[in-house]
Design a protein around this motif. Structure first.
Motif, mmCIF file in Angstrom:
data_model
loop_
_atom_site.group_PDB
_atom_site.id
_atom_site.type_symbol
_atom_site.label_atom_id
_atom_site.label_comp_id
_atom_site.label_asym_id
_atom_site.label_seq_id
_atom_site.Cartn_x
_atom_site.Cartn_y
_atom_site.Cartn_z
ATOM 1 N N TYR A 1 0.839 -1.199 0.000
ATOM 2 C CA TYR A 1 0.000 0.000 0.000
ATOM 3 C C TYR A 1 0.877 1.253 0.000
ATOM 4 C CZ TYR A 1 -4.468 -2.391 0.838
ATOM 5 O OH TYR A 1 -5.600 -3.163 0.712
ATOM 6 N N MET A 2 1.958 1.227 0.784
ATOM 7 C CA MET A 2 2.865 2.370 0.804
ATOM 8 C C MET A 2 3.526 2.564 -0.555
ATOM 9 S SD MET A 2 6.140 3.213 3.284
ATOM 10 C CE MET A 2 7.249 2.131 2.400
ATOM 11 N N GLU A 3 3.890 1.458 -1.196
ATOM 12 C CA GLU A 3 4.525 1.526 -2.521
ATOM 13 C C GLU A 3 3.587 2.145 -3.551
ATOM 14 O OE1 GLU A 3 6.372 -1.637 -5.730
ATOM 15 O OE2 GLU A 3 6.410 -2.158 -3.595
ATOM 16 N N THR A 4 2.286 1.868 -3.416
ATOM 17 C CA THR A 4 1.301 2.434 -4.343
ATOM 18 C C THR A 4 0.777 3.785 -3.868
ATOM 19 O OG1 THR A 4 -0.455 1.167 -3.235
ATOM 20 C CG2 THR A 4 0.550 0.184 -5.180
ATOM 21 N N LYS A 5 1.384 4.325 -2.793
ATOM 22 C CA LYS A 5 1.065 5.653 -2.242
ATOM 23 C C LYS A 5 -0.341 5.740 -1.663
ATOM 24 C CE LYS A 5 4.453 7.973 -5.139
ATOM 25 N NZ LYS A 5 4.756 9.070 -6.067
ATOM 26 N N ASP A 6 -0.879 4.607 -1.244
ATOM 27 C CA ASP A 6 -2.155 4.600 -0.526
ATOM 28 C C ASP A 6 -1.823 4.631 0.968
ATOM 29 O OD1 ASP A 6 -4.701 4.352 0.354
ATOM 30 O OD2 ASP A 6 -5.152 2.458 -0.657
ATOM 31 N N TYR A 7 -1.333 5.799 1.417
ATOM 32 C CA TYR A 7 -0.752 5.894 2.751
ATOM 33 C C TYR A 7 -1.780 5.723 3.865
ATOM 34 C CZ TYR A 7 3.151 7.823 0.078
ATOM 35 O OH TYR A 7 4.157 7.998 -0.823
ATOM 36 N N LEU B 1 5.839 5.349 6.765
ATOM 37 C CA LEU B 1 4.544 5.918 6.371
ATOM 38 C C LEU B 1 4.384 7.335 6.907
ATOM 39 C CD1 LEU B 1 2.257 2.798 6.895
ATOM 40 C CD2 LEU B 1 2.595 4.000 4.738
ATOM 41 N N GLN C 1 6.527 9.692 4.947
ATOM 42 C CA GLN C 1 5.935 10.046 3.658
ATOM 43 C C GLN C 1 4.809 11.062 3.816
ATOM 44 O OE1 GLN C 1 6.946 9.226 0.655
ATOM 45 N NE2 GLN C 1 8.568 7.854 1.335
ATOM 46 N N LEU C 2 4.106 10.994 4.948
ATOM 47 C CA LEU C 2 3.024 11.948 5.223
ATOM 48 C C LEU C 2 3.548 13.224 5.874
ATOM 49 C CD1 LEU C 2 0.390 9.388 6.565
ATOM 50 C CD2 LEU C 2 0.272 10.642 4.402
ATOM 51 N N PRO D 1 12.301 10.667 -3.956
ATOM 52 C CA PRO D 1 11.727 11.775 -3.168
ATOM 53 C C PRO D 1 12.684 12.350 -2.132
ATOM 54 C CG PRO D 1 10.707 9.663 -2.579
ATOM 55 C CD PRO D 1 11.536 9.412 -3.794
#
Length: 436
Positions: free
Chosen positions: A151-157, A190, A193-194, A330
């Motif tokens: 999920y993190m890889e697909t940016k569904d944080y 996570l 990233q947020l 990033p």
């Protein structure tokens, strides 16, 4: 004549005629390099054999791993997904620990196939549902941890964070330290990233606390050090970040892990941000880093060269030439953006230093950047008090004020008055005593 025409050569190997024996395994391994499809057919035959003896089950386990390797090399992610579904009757015959090992092995093999993220997500969701029905908690927790990483890889944080938050509470109750380290580390990434740095640091601290009480494999320790370096770099503590990245680089280098190259890039980034770009060449030329020379390392070398020359043009050229290596990362991109702003400010301050009033278009032509960008940056620098001045937008000029030297006369006069006040007060107290 008719009989001769319909006679066919029998197939070399049939998936339905391969008993689960070491001889079948040996025959398949011999064909694996020359005829992978035939080898895969034999392995499927071994897996489908009805034998349930201990030796047959061990043979089937080897066949599953070998078949998975072949399908992974051929890029057949969907077939690997179907393989796990077909193996469910076999999983009922073997210990739960071996089942968990095989499931994780197959998921790892799917992960090796490029652009297979969607298949991995679907596969992990299917396995989570199956483990819930079969009440295999140990395996479910590990598959859910893998699902959170996907999920993190697909940016569904948000989905990943919700999953890891519930999972970490469950694992903490069971006191599974090794899995807890993985989940806390994932949660830290996570939050990073947020852009929630305090929570990212708290999760990393929890991962370190759990890791201190158990033996942590070198690969996992390297990930902890790498995340520590990333968070210290976010706080501009590049010296400490460099030491963490160096520790992670040594861990991954000993394992020939693909994460070695990103660690090396982050080490070089820290040296550039510390204004020690001259050290980049010596790091790249070291014995450990020589074998990782390539576009990734060349990109950082070019950035270091542009920074040493204080050249915005060379910096922008490096960003264009190595867009995939720099802008697509990033962490690198974020720090290089800050470095570019700093370099731009230094160049602008150097250019406007001789002037009290200068056309913005002239500054733009000297620095080689668009007029709107230069005007916007000058306005920001004035607001940030990087220099004293104002923008005359009607005339298109920048008016630079000379820095005012503070006059020491007035503070000295105020000090004198204060001291005189103290003297008068002291004399008044003495006179009152005498009068009394």
């Amino acid at each position: 004549m008719a009989d001769a025409m319909v006679t066919e050569t029998p197939p070399a190997a049939s998936s339905s005629s391969c008993p689960a024996t070491p001889e079948s395994l040996e025959r398949a391994s011999e064909l694996a390099s020359t005829d992978p499809s035939a080898a895969a057919a034999i392995y499927r035959g071994i897996i489908q054999d009805d034998a349930t003896s201990a030796d047959a089950l061990r043979t089937k386990e080897t066949a599953v791993c070998s078949l998975g390797e072949i399908l992974s090399k051929q890029g057949k992610a969907e077939e690997l997904r179907d393989l796990l579904t077909d193996l469910r009757p076999y999983f009922a015959l073997i210990p739960k620990a071996k089942t968990a090992k095989l499931v994780r092995t197959v998921i790892d093999l799917v992960a090796k196939i490029p652009n297979s993220t969607d298949v991995q997500l679907a596969l992990c969701k299917e396995m989570v549902e199956w483990t819930k029905k079969e009440k295999r908690t140990f395996l479910r927790q590990r598959v859910e941890a893998r699902l959170g990483a996907l999920y993190m890889e697909t940016k569904d944080y948000q989905t990943a964070l919700a999953l890891t938050s519930s999972l970490v509470r469950e694992v903490r109750r069971l006191d599974d330290k090794l899995l807890l380290v993985d989940i806390d580390l994932l949660e830290s990434r996570l939050h990073h990233q947020l852009r929630n740095i305090p929570k990212a640091k708290a999760a990393l601290t929890a991962a370190r606390t759990a890791a201190n009480s158990i033996y942590v494999p070198p690969a996992q320790q390297g990930q902890i050090d790498m995340q520590s370096g990333v968070l210290h770099a976010e706080e501009k503590d590049y010296k400490t970040a460099y030491s963490y990245f160096f520790e992670a680089f040594e861990c991954f280098n000993g394992l020939d892990d693909p994460k070695t190259v990103p660690c090396l890039k982050y080490m070089l980034l820290c040296k550039i941000m510390l204004n020690q770009a001259d050290d980049v060449a010596s790091i790249i030329g070291s014995k450990a880093a020589l074998k990782y020379t390539g576009d990734e390392v060349d990109a950082m070398k070019t950035v270091a060269s542009a920074h040493s020359q204080r050249s915005l043009k060379a910096f922008e050229e490096a960003l264009r030439t190595y867009k995939h290596q720099l802008s697509d990362d990033p962490i690198i991109s974020r720090h290089l953006a800050a470095l570019y702003d700093s370099l731009l400010e230094q160049n602008l301050l150097r250019l406007i230093e001789p002037y009290s009033c200068v056309e913005i278009a002239h500054i733009s032509s000297l620095i080689g950047l668009p007029l709107e960008k230069v005007e916007s940056k000058l306005s920001q620098m004035i607001l940030d008090r990087k220099f004293e001045g104002t923008l005359d937008q009607g005339a298109g000029n920048l008016v630079v004020f000379q820095p005012q030297v503070p006059d020491a006369l007035y503070p000295a006069a105020i000090d004198t008055i204060v001291h005189m006040n103290q003297v008068v007060d002291s004399l008044f107290v003495r006179s009152k005593r005498i009068m009394a």
